[in-house]
Write an enzyme that holds these catalytic residues in place. Structure first.
Site, mmCIF file in Angstrom:
data_model
loop_
_atom_site.group_PDB
_atom_site.id
_atom_site.type_symbol
_atom_site.label_atom_id
_atom_site.label_comp_id
_atom_site.label_asym_id
_atom_site.label_seq_id
_atom_site.Cartn_x
_atom_site.Cartn_y
_atom_site.Cartn_z
ATOM 1 C CB CYS A 1 -0.994 0.061 1.096
ATOM 2 S SG CYS A 1 -2.168 -1.199 1.237
ATOM 3 C CG HIS B 1 -6.118 1.876 -0.276
ATOM 4 N ND1 HIS B 1 -4.984 2.605 -0.756
ATOM 5 C CD2 HIS B 1 -5.747 1.045 0.825
ATOM 6 C CE1 HIS B 1 -3.953 1.940 -0.029
ATOM 7 N NE2 HIS B 1 -4.414 0.998 0.707
ATOM 8 C CB CYS C 1 -1.073 0.316 7.882
ATOM 9 S SG CYS C 1 -2.514 0.343 7.009
#
Length: 403
Positions: free
Chosen positions: A91, A359, A389
């Site tokens: 991510c 996202h 994260c």
């Protein structure tokens, strides 16, 4: 040490990430190329203007495989003399691309880079590339692997966050995102995606649900309870790792977790010499970057230790930061960050986040850096911190300072 400056930041609107989404017929390659073209055109770049294009992407298979960064350069209007590097830090891939570019400039390896990333989650399914930590028992068993949703629920359980707290944060994210769009706060960065005939396809984040309220969120079933409590029973795995917990409280669902969407983002980074060459004024300096590894089971706590690390490394304290962008992978991630540093929620994700707008994995790190820069300028503040994260237990962070 040579300083690295941000000269521009752009992103596409975030599409729904489904077959009925506006961007579904747009490939990862084309969306990447459109984003690179926007950077080129907005800054009048010519020839071998940048040393490299560093492009983050998480699911590097099918149309997103084969060094998509280089393919995107060739599909764009950039000069073919510019190479491309595809990277994957899950991510944080888009952020890592920016950080890597900044560190290259600071080390003297080139005057400028374009860095960012892309993810077409409606075309290339998350997890379709496989993952050793999930499927190889030699590592999965030793690390007590559980899916990210279970990890988010472990955070909620360990740090005492309730379903109502998570839902309230989600509702506020939706409210802030709508207010930001209504106030045209993203207009400096968001580019319109057009089809091959030049007809606009998407000019806004289409995932948002501005009418969301606590009643609607309260009606949603916990998304990860079944996989935790029944087959394959990941709660038992978690409790083997954390025997101090009596049970896992499942509070996350589609409404308080990040949305599956399509999107791309790019940041133009260079030294002062590059800016002078192209007549560009720097908007911010990249003051510090950091990454860290964390517990791979609870997995999503990375923003806390990496923020501690970046502040320590740069001789700063949390009070030196004016604004924060903490990726809303799940509500508990942001709640834990706010709890750990006792920061004012009014300073965190002031224009909403991934719960409201989605996202797009490989792009998000670059998106939140651009969002942070725009908001620092709009609100006339100086220093901002962006952090995410990361799957399998990592964290990444960037501190930028307006100039």
């Amino acid at each position: 040490m040579t300083e690295a400056y941000i000269y521009d930041a752009v992103r596409t609107p975030r599409g729904k990430g489904r077959k009925d989404g506006a961007l579904h017929e747009v490939t990862s390659l084309r969306l990447s190329a459109l984003t690179l073209n926007a950077i080129k055109e907005r800054n009048n770049l010519t020839g071998h203007a940048v040393e490299d294009v560093i492009w983050g992407n998480v699911t590097q298979v099918m149309e997103q495989g084969g060094c998509l960064a280089r393919s995107a350069v060739l599909a764009s209007d950039l000069d073919e003399s510019i190479p491309g590097l595809a990277i994957n830090r899950f991510c944080a891939s888009g952020m890592e691309a920016v950080n890597l570019a900044a560190n290259q400039i600071q080390g003297g390896a080139g005057k400028a880079y374009i860095a960012g990333g892309v993810e077409m989650m409606g075309r290339v399914a998350m997890g379709s590339d496989g993952a050793a930590i999930a499927v190889d028992p030699t590592v999965a068993m030793d690390t007590y692997f559980v899916p990210q949703g279970i990890s988010a629920d472990i955070i909620a359980t360990r740090y005492g966050f309730t379903r109502d707290q998570a839902d309230a944060l989600a509702m506020e994210s939706q409210r802030r995102a709508k207010a930001a769009w209504d106030d045209k706060r993203f207009s400096k960065s968001v580019i319109t995606v057009c089809d091959q005939n030049g007809i606009p396809i998407l000019d806004h984040d289409e995932y948002m649900r501005p009418g969301t309220d606590m009643q609607a969120l309260g009606a949603l079933n916990p998304a990860f309870q079944m996989m935790g409590e029944q087959m394959p029973g990941f709660d038992k795995v978690a409790l083997m790792k954390y025997p101090d917990l009596e049970r896992i409280h499942h509070i996350h669902h589609a409404g308080n977790s990040s949305g599956i969407v399509d999107g791309a983002a790019a940041v133009l980074i260079g030294n002062k010499e590059f800016g002078a060459q192209y007549g560009l004024k720097p908007r911010a300096r990249i003051r510090a970057t950091a990454k860290i590894g964390t517990d791979p089971t609870i997995m999503l706590t990375g923003p806390v230790p990496v923020t501690e690390k970046i502040l320590s490394d740069s001789g700063m304290s949390i009070s030196d930061i004016d604004l924060f962008e903490v990726n809303e992978a799940f509500a508990s991630v942001v709640l834990r960050f706010q709890q750990a540093f006792e920061v004012d929620p009014e300073l965190v994700n002031v224009n909403g986040g991934s719960i409201a707008m989605g996202h797009p994995l490989g792009a998000t790190g670059a998106i939140i850096i651009g969002t942070l820069l725009d908001e620092l300028e709009r609100s006339d503040k100086e220093i901002g911190l962006a952090t995410l994260c990361i799957a399998s237990g990592m964290g990444a962070a960037t501190i930028i300072e307006r100039v």
